[in-house]
Every structure is written in structure tokens, then in C-alpha cells.
Enzyme design. Structure first.
Site, short mmCIF file in Angstrom:
data_model
loop_
_atom_site.label_atom_id
_atom_site.label_comp_id
_atom_site.label_asym_id
_atom_site.label_seq_id
_atom_site.Cartn_x
_atom_site.Cartn_y
_atom_site.Cartn_z
CE1 TYR A 463 37.32 48.11 44.18
CE2 TYR A 463 38.93 48.64 45.88
CZ TYR A 463 38.63 48.36 44.57
OH TYR A 463 39.63 48.33 43.62
CB SER A 543 37.06 46.33 40.06
OG SER A 543 38.39 46.26 39.64
CG ASP A 627 37.47 45.71 31.89
OD1 ASP A 627 38.58 46.29 32.01
OD2 ASP A 627 36.73 45.45 32.85
CG HIS A 662 37.55 48.20 35.10
ND1 HIS A 662 37.35 46.84 35.24
CD2 HIS A 662 37.85 48.66 36.34
CE1 HIS A 662 37.56 46.50 36.49
NE2 HIS A 662 37.84 47.58 37.19
#
Length: 695
Positions: A463, A543, A627, A662
Site C-alpha cells: 500500500y 486504491s 466508486d 471503492h
């Protein structure tokens, strides 16, 4: 592929001409956009549906996901309220029971609201008297929430209905007559670009219309300021964290509620200089305890007296702060007053420890955890005799525990989740060296009898941003992958808070390349240690993590055999123009703000770094048509660019989920279908059978 329409849009950034041929994909109502999304979905579905052993993978995942899942209970007036999913329900339902061992009763079941299970409970809060529960519902994965109230005795929804909420807490007053919440402007009352600005905190009295709610806090002078409100356990104070975007440097204000909620309550500005993080911990002896990184990148706990003189002192350079728990080498992630003690959740090499301190700061002891892992939720009250938390790890499904202070022992709430036999598997903590010699922790999970022959299918996850920590967690789909002979690796790269604010800052703004270097170094380490080879190494992120894997694929395409790029941020020059994207400028920068920020973003922006005719690994890009956090345009523009600009033999698939946002609140059926597609895609890309010889 059918040739795609190309626009002639060219933007000028400080003399650099930047073409944007797929700008039209930003308009979700454009017939061409609708057709592109439809054709991409149909093409990808046809491809995935025909992959070998897809149904076998799905069957395995169904079995893996079929176990009870329970949230940490919230206790009010002797009643325990919690979320529970029996196994394969699309959404967890709210249950209530009397006492720790009482019989449970289903109170509210969101699965009855839609046939496809796309309405989810995102937050809930019982009133202090236990007679009502405020619930925030989201539909189709949207960040937008509608707040309702359920009567506990009857289970019926009341007339209360609060709109235009996002990311709201629900904080009841002591008398149980109402609660505080935050909301944004009603669409149409402000320009479209301001619908995610002008945040407010209001008080809602049970049974009233929303138009009668009391405005308690607003700051139109700074329209991007947003509020997070937290109630003290004694219900005498509502503390308000006021910050801009995702910046953790905040102001700390409060409302004095000792005389109840009322019109024209003054907002008392305890700390009004946003020079650091100031997070509410609790109130005791007329002092408020705070977690802060002021002069302490790893965090510390301080106190401030709640009186008029110190309120003035709080604006002085020293802030009127009294240190209670000093900074240490371990990161202080969270703290709360429970059982008249300071409970501190700390990070040690990206896994948790739970330490008990007196209110004076002296160490009392610790709460022993089952193994190396994470606490992902916690509930405890200042005068309570018990603490409740949920623990998880890569080989340990989420389990709710009660810690009893009188006997200092753990009990499982509802018996906990059924524990699978994990004796055949192991998680190892290893360290890779990044480009600048920084050590990057890796959690490596695999079968105990794994042979390091360089041929194992491996999935590397990352991430790296927004102070979001990559700590151990249980994933049924990851376990299915490991069971089939795969290796799952979670990389603790810079951008999170695992090693303090300096670790975060080393992965943000102009330092963002460090994040990509860390991840690339992790991949090289796994290959060097003969866990896998480039051809059988997949990378996955969502993301900001989708940005991560997209950027790494473009920078080092030869290093990876497959890419899973989920709900990604890919247009770094325009991301701030959509929905809540402007919240992220403190993390990424803003190409419109300065030449320096433009050059940094342009240097790694996935959309702008696809090379003509280059050979890239097979990539599966995912998005949700509803989203409203990372809009689908990011995924669509990136997929269109890869399909038209890179080599003709590249495998590029765009998976579009309908009625899904999302990721939060996604129904179990959609999760299983998505994970089935991902694993089928990986094994196909690796050229491997689903049933590994070791499984």
C-alpha cells in the site's frame, strides 16, 4: 480491440504539453464512456469465465469464506450490540444480547433491504440507555451514508433520516435524547466542486426532521476543513478534530455538554494551531489526555487541563502540554482510557502490543496476545471492568476477546471464530534492503514444506501511503492461494506509520519514489531468496496501492509475471478534481500548485508513463461503477492507454463491478466472485494448475 475515440485535449503545465486523449472517459454520462465500460466488462467477463479451473477456485473460496464473523461489541446499559455474519451472508446484521453470555437477538438485517445485498451498515452507535441504535447505511459501496434510528425493543426503523453524510461518527448525549453527526452540503446548494467541502457538525434530536437539527460547528472561512467528533465517556464533552484533507495535523476543539445539547453552544478552541496530530484519548480529573506526535514522531501521550487559563496557554508555543507517556522506539498507534488506566496500542515491526499504564504514565503491565498479529478494533469504557478487542493475523481469523481486569485473563466473545488447522503453514518476518539501504519488513506466509526452488507462485501486496499501516490480517482468499502452494507476502513499505511519522514522510510528496523502490526491492529479494521467479511473481494493491503496483509495473515490467491493480489512482495530474480527491493533496501534492509538484507527479503518474510499444506483464485492472472515492475514470483511462499505446501482445483487462464502490460494504457474493477472478487470472498468467502438488 475496437479503435477508441481520442480527443485532442492538451494541457499546458509550466510549458510542458500534456496530451489527454481519453479525457472523455471522465464523464460517466457520455454515451462513449458508457459503451467503453460495458464493452470492457463484457470482454473481461468472457475472458475470466473461460479460464481453466475457475469454478474449482470459486468452490474453494466459498468454503474458506464460510465461517462466523463477529465485530467487537459496544456495551450500553448492560446490553451488547455487535455485527455478525453467520458465514456467507452478503452483509453482517446488527445483533443485541443482554450481558456477555446472554442469548443473542437479530436487531437489524440489511440483507432484507435489497436482493443483491448492496446496502451495508457502515457504522452504528447504541444510545446510553440501550433503547435506540443510530446506524449509518451505504448503498452500492458509496461513501455517501444515510443515518437511520432503530428502536431496540421492536426492531423497527424510526422516522429519523439524515442525509448527505460521509465518514461520520455518531455520538449520543447522556440523556439518550439525540446524537451528534457530521454532514456535507445538500447537492445543489453549493457549486458541484464544493459538495465535499463545508463540513458541519449538527445535533439531531430523536424524532425531529433533519431541517430542525442544531448546527454546532462549522468553519466556512476554511471550506476544506472537515470534522471528526468524539464523545468523552462521561458524555460531558464532545471533542472535535478539525483537519484539512488527509492531513493528520489538526486543531482540537470541544463542546461543553454538562448542561446538555442546546442552541448556540460555544466551540472552545483547546488547540488551534494545527502543527501536529492531537487525538483525543480520554478525560479524567479535569484533564484531557491526548495522543500527539508534537516533538515526537513515534507518538506520545500528553495531558492538558480543562480550564480557561490553560485554554489560553494552549495557543502558546509550548501548547500547555504535560507529558504523561513519553516517546519510545515503538510507534504509539492508539490510546484510550479504560478501567481508569491508559491503554496503549503500540507497533513493533508492524505488529501490535497492548500496554497498560496508570493515568500518571507508569507501566502497569500488558495484555498478552495470542501470537504476532494485529488488533483491528477495540471497545472499552473508562470505568469498565472489561476490555473488548478483535485480534487477527495471517493464520488467525478475526477473533473477539474480552480482557477481564480482575483476573487479567482473556475470554473469547461468542466462542470466537472457528480456528482452522494452520499447522501446515507458517508466517516469517523477513527484511529486504531498499535502494537506499532502508530495511523493508516482509511478512511471508507459505506452507511449511515449501521448496525454495524459484518456481512458487507468489503474490506480493503493498500500500504505502496516508499513514495506513500494513499489519497482519486474515484473508480467506490469501489462505486459499497459500493452500494451493502459493506464497503470500505483505510488504511494509514507506508511506505508512509503522515506524513513525518519519517513515510516513519518507513516502509522501517528493519522496514518493521511495515507496516504489521499497516495493521493487521486496520483489527482488523474493526472487533472490528463491521463493519465486519474475514469471511467477504477481503484485497486488488497491486504491493508493493500485497506484503503487501500476507505477512499479511501468518502471520495472520485467520483474513481474502478473499485476492486480484494484480501484487505482492513476491520473496524478487531475486526481484532485474528482469527488474527495482534493483531500489527498497533502499526501501527493498538486500539479496545479507549482512546477516542482507537477514534475514530481508527472514523473511517476501511471497514466503518463506508459511507453509506446513496451512489453508489460498481464494486468487485471478493477473498478466499481459507483466508486465515488477513486472515480472509475482513473481505471478506464489507464486501461485505454495501455490497450492503445503499449505492445499489441499485452494482456490488459478491465474488470468493472456493478453497484459496487471503492470496496467498503461490498457483499460477500461480489467479494468471492472478484477473488475467484483474481486467482484464476494469476494462475493462468503463471501457467500453473490450480491444484499445486503440495496442496
Amino acid at each position: 480491440m475496437v479503435p477508441l475515440k481520442r480527443s485532442s485535449v492538451v494541457d499546458d503545465f509550466y510549458g510542458t504539453q500534456v496530451a489527454d486523449p481519453f479525457r472523455w472517459l471522465e464523464d460517466p454520462t457520455d454515451p462513449d464512456t458508457i459503451q467503453f465500460m460495458k464493452s470492457s466488462r463484457e470482454r473481461t467477463e468472457a475472458f475470466l469465465r473461460n479460464l481453466p479451473h475457475r469454478e474449482k477456485i470459486r468452490d474453494k473460496l466459498v468454503r474458506r469464506y464460510d465461517y462466523p464473523k463477529i465485530s467487537v461489541p459496544k456495551v450500553a446499559n448492560g446490553l451488547f450490540f455487535f455485527l455478525k455474519n453467520e458465514g456467507l451472508w452478503n452483509q453482517p446484521a446488527i445483533f443485541v444480547q443482554e450481558g456477555f453470555d446472554g442469548a443473542e437477538r437479530m436487531l437489524f438485517n440489511p440483507n432484507l433491504l435489497t436482493a443483491d445485498g448492496t446496502i451495508a451498515v457502515m457504522n452504528f452507535a447504541p444510545s446510553p440507555d440501550g433503547q435506540h441504535v443510530a446506524i449509518a447505511l451505504s448503498e452500492s459501496g458509496s461513501d455517501r451514508q444515510v443515518v437511520h434510528v432503530v428502536d431496540v425493543l421492536s426492531g423497527n426503523l424510526q422516522t429519523d433520516k439524515l442525509l448527505w453524510c460521509k465518514f461520520t461518527n455518531l455520538s449520543w448525549t447522556k440523556d439518550s435524547e439525540g446524537f451528534f453527526y457530521s454532514r456535507f452540503p445538500q447537492p445543489g446548494t453549493v457549486p458541484a466542486e464544493d459538495e465535499n467541502n463545508y463540513n458541519q457538525i449538527l445535533y439531531h434530536r430523536l424524532g425531529d426532521s433533519q431541517q430542525n437539527d442544531i448546527l454546532c460547528c462549522a468553519y466556512p472561512e476554511e471550506k476544506t476543513l472537515h470534522f471528526d467528533a468524539v464523545m468523552s465517556d462521561d458524555k460531558n464533552y464532545l471533542f472535535i478534530h478539525a483537519a484539512t484533507g488527509t492531513d493528520t495535523r489538526n486543531r482540537l476543539w470541544y463542546l461543553d455538554l454538562k448542561d446538555g445539547a442546546r442552541e448556540s453552544m460555544p466551540v472552545i478552541r483547546l488547540i488551534d494551531n494545527p502543527d501536529a496530530e492531537y487525538s483525543f484519548v480520554g478525560v479524567a480529573d479535569r484533564k484531557v489526555y491526548l495522543k500527539t506526535d508534537k516533538d515526537a514522531p513515534n507518538g506520545r501521550i500528553v495531558s492538558v487541563a480543562l480550564d480557561a487559563e490553560v485554554v489560553r496557554l494552549a495557543k502558546s508555543p509550548d501548547g500547555g502540554l504535560i507529558e504523561v507517556v513519553s516517546e519510545s522506539k515503538n510507534v504509539l498507534e492508539f490510546a484510550k482510557i479504560v478501567h481508569e488506566e491508559l491503554l496503549v496500542l503500540s507497533l513493533v515491526d508492524a505488529h501490535h502490543q497492548l500496554i497498560r499504564h496508570s493515568l500518571a504514565g507508569t507501566v502497569i503491565g500488558s495484555v498478552a496476545l495470542p501470537t504476532i498479529g494485529s488488533i483491528d478494533a477495540l471497545f472499552g469504557q473508562q470505568e469498565a471492568d472489561s476490555l473488548y478487542f478483535r485480534f487477527t493475523s495471517f493464520l488467525y481469523p478475526p477473533t473477539v476477546f474480552r480482557f477481564r481486569y480482575d483476573v487479567e485473563k482473556l475470554d473469547k466473545f461468542h466462542g470466537g471464530s472457528s480456528q482452522p488447522d494452520t499447522t501446515e503453514f507458517i508466517t516469517e518476518l523477513m527484511f529486504a534492503k531498499s535502494k537506499d539501504e532502508t530495511l523493508v519488513p516482509l511478512f511471508v506466509t507459505h506452507r511449511r514444506d515449501l521448496k525454495r526452488d524459484g518456481q512458487n507462485p507468489t503474490l506480493l501486496y503493498g500500500y504505502g501511503g496516508f499513514r495506513s499501516n500494513t499489519t497482519p490480517w486474515y484473508s480467506p482468499s490469501n489462505m486459499a492461494f497459500v493452500e494451493a502452494g502459493g506464497v503470500f507476502v505483505a510488504a511494509v513499505i514507506r508511506g505508512g506509520l509503522e515506524y513513525g511519522e518519519q517513515w510516513h514522510e519518507a513516502g509522501m510528496l517528493h519522496n514518493k519514489q521511495n515507496v516504489f523502490d521499497d516495493f521493487i526491492s521486496a520483489a527482488q529479494y523474493l526472487i533472490a531468496q528463491k521463493f519465486t521467479s519474475a514469471a511467477r511473481l504477481g503484485i497486488m494493491g488497491g486504491s493508493n496501492g493500485g497506484l503503487l503496483v501500476a507505477a512499479c509495473m511501468l518502471q520495472r515490467p520485467e520483474l513481474f509475471g502478473a499485476v492486480i491493480c484494484m480501484v487505482p489512482v492513476t491520473d496524478m495530474l487531475r486526481y484532485h478534481r474528482f469527488t474527495v480527491g482534493h483531500f489527498w493533496t497533502v499526501e501527493y501534492g498538486n500539479a496545479d500548485a507549482s512546477r516542482e509538484e507537477f514534475e514530481t507527479l508527472y514523473g511517476y503518474s501511471p497514466l503518463h508513463n506508459v511507453r509506446e510499444g513496451a512489453k508489460y506483464p498481464p494486468i487485471l485492472i478493477t473498478t466499481g461503477d459507483t466508486d465515488d472515492r477513486v472515480v472509475p475514470a482513473h481505471a478506464m483511462k489507464f486501461a485505454a492507454t495501455l490497450q492503445t499505446k503499449s505492445g499489441t501482445d499485452n494482456v490488459v483487462h478491465l474488470r468493472v463491478e456493478t453497484r459496487a464502490g471503492h470496496g467498503a460494504g461490498k457483499p460477500t457474493t461480489k467479494i468471492i466472485e472478484e477473488q475467484t477472478d483474481i486467482q484464476a487470472f494469476l494462475f493462468h498468467a503463471f501457467g500453473l494448475p490450480v491444484d499445486h502438488p503440495q496442496s
